[in-house]
Design a protein around this motif. Structure first.
Motif, PDB file in Angstrom:
ATOM      1  N   LEU A 200     -42.913  -1.452  51.589  1.00 49.63           N
ATOM      2  CA  LEU A 200     -42.280  -0.696  52.670  1.00 49.63           C
ATOM      3  C   LEU A 200     -43.259   0.130  53.495  1.00 49.63           C
ATOM      4  CD1 LEU A 200     -39.012   0.493  50.897  1.00 49.63           C
ATOM      5  CD2 LEU A 200     -39.306  -1.418  52.481  1.00 49.63           C
ATOM      6  N   THR A 201     -44.484   0.300  53.012  1.00 45.45           N
ATOM      7  CA  THR A 201     -45.470   1.024  53.819  1.00 45.45           C
ATOM      8  C   THR A 201     -45.816   0.252  55.088  1.00 45.45           C
ATOM      9  OG1 THR A 201     -47.317   0.049  52.596  1.00 45.45           O
ATOM     10  CG2 THR A 201     -46.470   2.164  51.805  1.00 45.45           C
ATOM     11  N   SER A 202     -45.510  -1.045  55.107  1.00 48.33           N
ATOM     12  CA  SER A 202     -45.781  -1.870  56.293  1.00 48.33           C
ATOM     13  C   SER A 202     -44.544  -2.061  57.161  1.00 48.33           C
ATOM     14  CB  SER A 202     -46.312  -3.251  55.871  1.00 48.33           C
ATOM     15  OG  SER A 202     -47.504  -3.137  55.121  1.00 48.33           O
ATOM     16  N   CYS A 203     -43.405  -1.545  56.705  1.00 43.80           N
ATOM     17  CA  CYS A 203     -42.149  -1.712  57.441  1.00 43.80           C
ATOM     18  C   CYS A 203     -42.046  -0.650  58.541  1.00 43.80           C
ATOM     19  CB  CYS A 203     -40.970  -1.598  56.484  1.00 43.80           C
ATOM     20  SG  CYS A 203     -39.359  -1.876  57.243  1.00 43.80           S
ATOM     21  N   SER A 204     -41.694  -1.074  59.741  1.00 40.15           N
ATOM     22  CA  SER A 204     -41.620  -0.136  60.867  1.00 40.15           C
ATOM     23  C   SER A 204     -40.200   0.308  61.195  1.00 40.15           C
ATOM     24  CB  SER A 204     -42.248  -0.762  62.120  1.00 40.15           C
ATOM     25  OG  SER A 204     -41.568  -1.962  62.480  1.00 40.15           O
ATOM     26  N   ALA A 205     -39.199  -0.453  60.747  1.00 43.34           N
ATOM     27  CA  ALA A 205     -37.822  -0.073  61.078  1.00 43.34           C
ATOM     28  C   ALA A 205     -36.827  -0.790  60.170  1.00 43.34           C
ATOM     29  CB  ALA A 205     -37.510  -0.398  62.533  1.00 43.34           C
ATOM     30  N   VAL A 206     -35.691  -0.118  59.950  1.00 43.24           N
ATOM     31  CA  VAL A 206     -34.544  -0.703  59.245  1.00 43.24           C
ATOM     32  C   VAL A 206     -33.312  -0.379  60.078  1.00 43.24           C
ATOM     33  CG1 VAL A 206     -33.171  -0.751  57.136  1.00 43.24           C
ATOM     34  CG2 VAL A 206     -35.636  -0.342  56.996  1.00 43.24           C
ATOM     35  N   GLN A 207     -32.516  -1.377  60.415  1.00 47.72           N
ATOM     36  CA  GLN A 207     -31.381  -1.118  61.298  1.00 47.72           C
ATOM     37  C   GLN A 207     -30.307  -2.191  61.149  1.00 47.72           C
ATOM     38  OE1 GLN A 207     -33.879  -1.159  64.761  1.00 47.72           O
ATOM     39  NE2 GLN A 207     -33.368  -3.269  65.275  1.00 47.72           N
ATOM     40  N   PHE A 208     -29.082  -1.838  61.553  1.00 48.85           N
ATOM     41  CA  PHE A 208     -28.017  -2.839  61.595  1.00 48.85           C
ATOM     42  C   PHE A 208     -28.402  -3.930  62.584  1.00 48.85           C
ATOM     43  CE2 PHE A 208     -24.965   0.169  59.638  1.00 48.85           C
ATOM     44  CZ  PHE A 208     -24.319  -0.718  58.788  1.00 48.85           C
ATOM     45  N   ASP A 209     -27.983  -5.173  62.315  1.00 48.27           N
ATOM     46  CA  ASP A 209     -28.295  -6.283  63.210  1.00 48.27           C
ATOM     47  C   ASP A 209     -26.997  -7.007  63.581  1.00 48.27           C
ATOM     48  OD1 ASP A 209     -30.511  -8.220  64.297  1.00 48.27           O
ATOM     49  OD2 ASP A 209     -29.008  -9.497  63.329  1.00 48.27           O
ATOM     50  N   TYR A 210     -26.808  -7.191  64.878  1.00 49.48           N
ATOM     51  CA  TYR A 210     -25.585  -7.829  65.366  1.00 49.48           C
ATOM     52  C   TYR A 210     -25.876  -9.164  66.046  1.00 49.48           C
ATOM     53  CZ  TYR A 210     -23.925  -3.076  64.607  1.00 49.48           C
ATOM     54  OH  TYR A 210     -23.633  -1.865  64.041  1.00 49.48           O
ATOM     55  N   SER A 211     -27.096  -9.676  65.848  1.00 53.03           N
ATOM     56  CA  SER A 211     -27.476 -10.933  66.489  1.00 53.03           C
ATOM     57  C   SER A 211     -27.054 -12.157  65.693  1.00 53.03           C
ATOM     58  CB  SER A 211     -28.997 -10.974  66.707  1.00 53.03           C
ATOM     59  OG  SER A 211     -29.688 -11.009  65.456  1.00 53.03           O
ATOM     60  N   GLN A 212     -26.647 -11.951  64.444  1.00 48.61           N
ATOM     61  CA  GLN A 212     -26.271 -13.069  63.582  1.00 48.61           C
ATOM     62  C   GLN A 212     -24.759 -13.313  63.639  1.00 48.61           C
ATOM     63  OE1 GLN A 212     -28.931 -14.579  62.242  1.00 48.61           O
ATOM     64  NE2 GLN A 212     -30.185 -12.949  63.130  1.00 48.61           N
ATOM     65  N   GLU A 213     -24.381 -14.519  63.254  1.00 45.11           N
ATOM     66  CA  GLU A 213     -22.953 -14.853  63.228  1.00 45.11           C
ATOM     67  C   GLU A 213     -22.259 -14.183  62.050  1.00 45.11           C
ATOM     68  OE1 GLU A 213     -22.508 -19.056  63.258  1.00 45.11           O
ATOM     69  OE2 GLU A 213     -23.299 -19.292  65.302  1.00 45.11           O
ATOM     70  N   ARG A 214     -23.031 -13.797  61.048  1.00 42.82           N
ATOM     71  CA  ARG A 214     -22.467 -13.138  59.874  1.00 42.82           C
ATOM     72  C   ARG A 214     -22.230 -11.654  60.150  1.00 42.82           C
ATOM     73  NH1 ARG A 214     -23.444 -15.532  54.661  1.00 42.82           N
ATOM     74  NH2 ARG A 214     -24.072 -17.699  54.874  1.00 42.82           N
ATOM     75  N   VAL A 215     -21.401 -11.039  59.319  1.00 44.94           N
ATOM     76  CA  VAL A 215     -21.123  -9.616  59.461  1.00 44.94           C
ATOM     77  C   VAL A 215     -21.894  -8.844  58.400  1.00 44.94           C
ATOM     78  CG1 VAL A 215     -18.856  -9.985  60.466  1.00 44.94           C
ATOM     79  CG2 VAL A 215     -19.084  -9.798  57.978  1.00 44.94           C
ATOM     80  N   ASN A 216     -21.949  -7.520  58.577  1.00 46.10           N
ATOM     81  CA  ASN A 216     -22.587  -6.603  57.622  1.00 46.10           C
ATOM     82  C   ASN A 216     -24.073  -6.903  57.446  1.00 46.10           C
ATOM     83  OD1 ASN A 216     -19.923  -5.645  57.173  1.00 46.10           O
ATOM     84  ND2 ASN A 216     -19.623  -7.167  55.558  1.00 46.10           N
ATOM     85  N   CYS A 217     -24.713  -7.280  58.529  1.00 47.80           N
ATOM     86  CA  CYS A 217     -26.126  -7.639  58.484  1.00 47.80           C
ATOM     87  C   CYS A 217     -27.014  -6.476  58.923  1.00 47.80           C
ATOM     88  CB  CYS A 217     -26.413  -8.839  59.383  1.00 47.80           C
ATOM     89  SG  CYS A 217     -25.741 -10.391  58.753  1.00 47.80           S
ATOM     90  N   PHE A 218     -28.207  -6.451  58.370  1.00 53.66           N
ATOM     91  CA  PHE A 218     -29.226  -5.503  58.809  1.00 53.66           C
ATOM     92  C   PHE A 218     -30.580  -6.182  58.697  1.00 53.66           C
ATOM     93  CE2 PHE A 218     -28.544  -4.847  54.302  1.00 53.66           C
ATOM     94  CZ  PHE A 218     -29.796  -4.619  53.751  1.00 53.66           C
ATOM     95  N   CYS A 219     -31.584  -5.585  59.299  1.00 51.41           N
ATOM     96  CA  CYS A 219     -32.899  -6.201  59.301  1.00 51.41           C
ATOM     97  C   CYS A 219     -33.985  -5.191  58.979  1.00 51.41           C
ATOM     98  CB  CYS A 219     -33.195  -6.889  60.636  1.00 51.41           C
ATOM     99  SG  CYS A 219     -33.255  -5.778  62.063  1.00 51.41           S
ATOM    100  N   LEU A 220     -35.064  -5.699  58.409  1.00 45.15           N
ATOM    101  CA  LEU A 220     -36.266  -4.919  58.123  1.00 45.15           C
ATOM    102  C   LEU A 220     -37.396  -5.514  58.960  1.00 45.15           C
ATOM    103  CD1 LEU A 220     -34.485  -4.918  55.357  1.00 45.15           C
ATOM    104  CD2 LEU A 220     -36.554  -3.982  54.350  1.00 45.15           C
ATOM    105  N   VAL A 221     -38.021  -4.676  59.760  1.00 45.34           N
ATOM    106  CA  VAL A 221     -39.047  -5.142  60.686  1.00 45.34           C
ATOM    107  C   VAL A 221     -40.442  -4.931  60.094  1.00 45.34           C
ATOM    108  CG1 VAL A 221     -39.986  -4.957  63.008  1.00 45.34           C
ATOM    109  CG2 VAL A 221     -37.522  -4.618  62.619  1.00 45.34           C
ATOM    110  N   PHE A 222     -41.159  -6.037  59.873  1.00 48.20           N
ATOM    111  CA  PHE A 222     -42.541  -6.005  59.425  1.00 48.20           C
ATOM    112  C   PHE A 222     -43.423  -6.624  60.503  1.00 48.20           C
ATOM    113  CE2 PHE A 222     -40.209  -5.579  55.506  1.00 48.20           C
ATOM    114  CZ  PHE A 222     -41.029  -4.820  54.675  1.00 48.20           C
TER     115      PHE A 222
END
Length: 255
Positions: A200-222
């Motif tokens: 996680l020291t290389s992770c810049s952001a964690v946030q909900f993601d609404y770009s996928q067809e699935r629900v309850n998604c989030f993404c981790l940006v590396f």
């Protein structure tokens, strides 16, 4: 009476600072978001903590867990006392003793809350963060002197999430564990060796993601890739996001 995150330093008299410093449940500039992550992850119904408020230098914020949510209340410094609603208390300890018997009312939901156990700030979790204090939980009904050192911490969240593949964009269920600054995922819960360990020291952001067809998604940006994950429920996704963001904030503080 709700409160946002802290962006002011709390300036007060020496006597008041002495009183605040004696309170193990005063968390200085802990943000609203981090307070929610701590109380939801490790607290119990009735766990509470005090922190600085964004309302100004004369305000503090009381964060209280009520079942599966956290409510925030303003406490104002007035002269030698502290005002809350229509009441003025001579000390913060007097304030807490009063509401240990008289329920607080969550203004937006009508939820009744009793202040049952303080959430301490000065508890260390053995980790690679030598200078970062990480909080552990207290058993319901105990005082700060009865803290359980080996209680579950923020670094021990685990559960199933559905992950999108890097090349083939298919979705597969994986077992995830969060420990200190490492997020690992396994083929299944019974496997000992992770498929991959994300630092996680290389992770810049964690946030909900609404770009996928699935629900309850989030993404981790590396830097090299964005990982897309989906939880079973929105509440579960929100819990993962809050804890991961809190972890990132602690990493930033340690730099």
């Amino acid at each position: 009476m709700s409160d946002g995150g802290s962006q002011y330093s709390y300036h007060s008299s020496k006597e008041e600072m002495d009183e605040l410093d004696t309170l193990c449940w005063y968390h200085y500039d802990l943000s609203r978001h981090a307070a929610e992550a701590l109380l939801l992850s490790n607290g119990k119904d009735g766990s509470y903590l005090l922190r600085n408020s964004q309302e100004g230098p004369n305000y503090l914020a009381l964060s209280v867990r009520a079942k599966d949510s956290v409510k925030h209340f303003h406490v104002k410094r007035e002269g030698d006392g502290y005002s809350f609603g229509f009441n003025v208390f001579p000390s913060l300890q007097n304030f807490i003793e009063h509401f240990a018997n008289q329920p607080l009312l969550g203004s937006d939901s009508g939820t009744l809350m009793v202040l049952r156990c303080p959430y301490p700030r000065r508890v260390e979790e053995p980790s690679i963060y030598e200078s970062v204090r990480v909080h552990t939980a207290m058993q319901t009904g105990r005082t700060e002197k009865d803290l359980v050192p080996n209680a579950p911490s923020l670094g021990t969240k685990e559960g199933y999430l559905v992950k999108q593949g890097a090349v083939v964009k298919s979705w597969k269920t994986r077992w995830f564990t969060l420990n200190r600054n490492e997020l690992k995922y396994f083929k299944d819960k019974m496997f000992d060796e992770p498929i991959r360990t994300l630092n996680l020291t290389s992770c810049s952001a964690v946030q909900f993601d609404y770009s996928q067809e699935r629900v309850n998604c989030f993404c981790l940006v590396f830097p090299e890739r964005t990982f897309y994950l989906c939880a079973k429920t929105g509440v579960e996704a929100d819990e993962w996001i809050k804890i991961l963001r809190w972890k990132l904030s602690q990493i930033q503080k340690g730099r």
